[in-house]
Motif scaffolding. Structure first.
Motif, short mmCIF file in Angstrom:
data_model
loop_
_atom_site.label_atom_id
_atom_site.label_comp_id
_atom_site.label_asym_id
_atom_site.label_seq_id
_atom_site.Cartn_x
_atom_site.Cartn_y
_atom_site.Cartn_z
N ILE A 93 31.76 39.28 41.08
CA ILE A 93 30.98 40.48 40.83
C ILE A 93 30.27 40.31 39.49
N ASP A 94 28.96 40.49 39.48
CA ASP A 94 28.22 40.30 38.23
C ASP A 94 28.30 41.54 37.34
N TYR B 190 27.74 41.88 44.22
CA TYR B 190 28.44 40.71 44.72
C TYR B 190 27.58 39.47 44.54
N GLN B 191 28.19 38.40 44.08
CA GLN B 191 27.52 37.11 43.93
C GLN B 191 28.22 36.11 44.83
N ASP B 192 27.48 35.50 45.74
CA ASP B 192 28.03 34.50 46.66
C ASP B 192 28.12 33.17 45.92
N ASN B 193 29.32 32.76 45.61
CA ASN B 193 29.53 31.48 44.93
C ASN B 193 30.92 30.97 45.28
N THR C 282 36.77 32.29 42.96
CA THR C 282 37.75 33.02 43.76
C THR C 282 38.26 34.26 43.02
N ASP C 283 37.48 34.81 42.11
CA ASP C 283 37.94 35.98 41.37
C ASP C 283 37.33 37.28 41.87
N PHE C 284 36.61 37.26 42.99
CA PHE C 284 36.00 38.47 43.53
C PHE C 284 37.03 39.58 43.75
#
Length: 69
Positions: free
Chosen positions: A20-21, A26-29, A32-34
């Protein structure tokens, strides 16, 4: 996000990728900390987080939210 999530329900063991920026998007990358970020955002706005075993989640659902507004 603006505190919209009242309840977050997560399947136990689910580890999605992404993050999350600073604007709450949401940032697709490959990070694994979403989920960690999302849970913290929910807690910081007095929301509730529930971790459920797979057999208590609807089929095919790993993450669900009930919004305040």
């Amino acid at each position: 996000m603006q505190g919209q999530i009242e309840e977050l329900i997560v399947e136990e063991g689910y580890v999605p990728t992404g993050s999350i920026d600073g604007n709450g998007a949401y940032q697709d990358n490959d990070r694994t900390d979403f989920l960690y970020q999302l849970v913290n955002l929910v807690f910081n706005t007095d929301g509730k987080v529930y971790i459920l075993p797979e057999d208590q989640m609807p089929e095919g659902v790993k993450l669900s939210a009930r919004l305040r507004f």
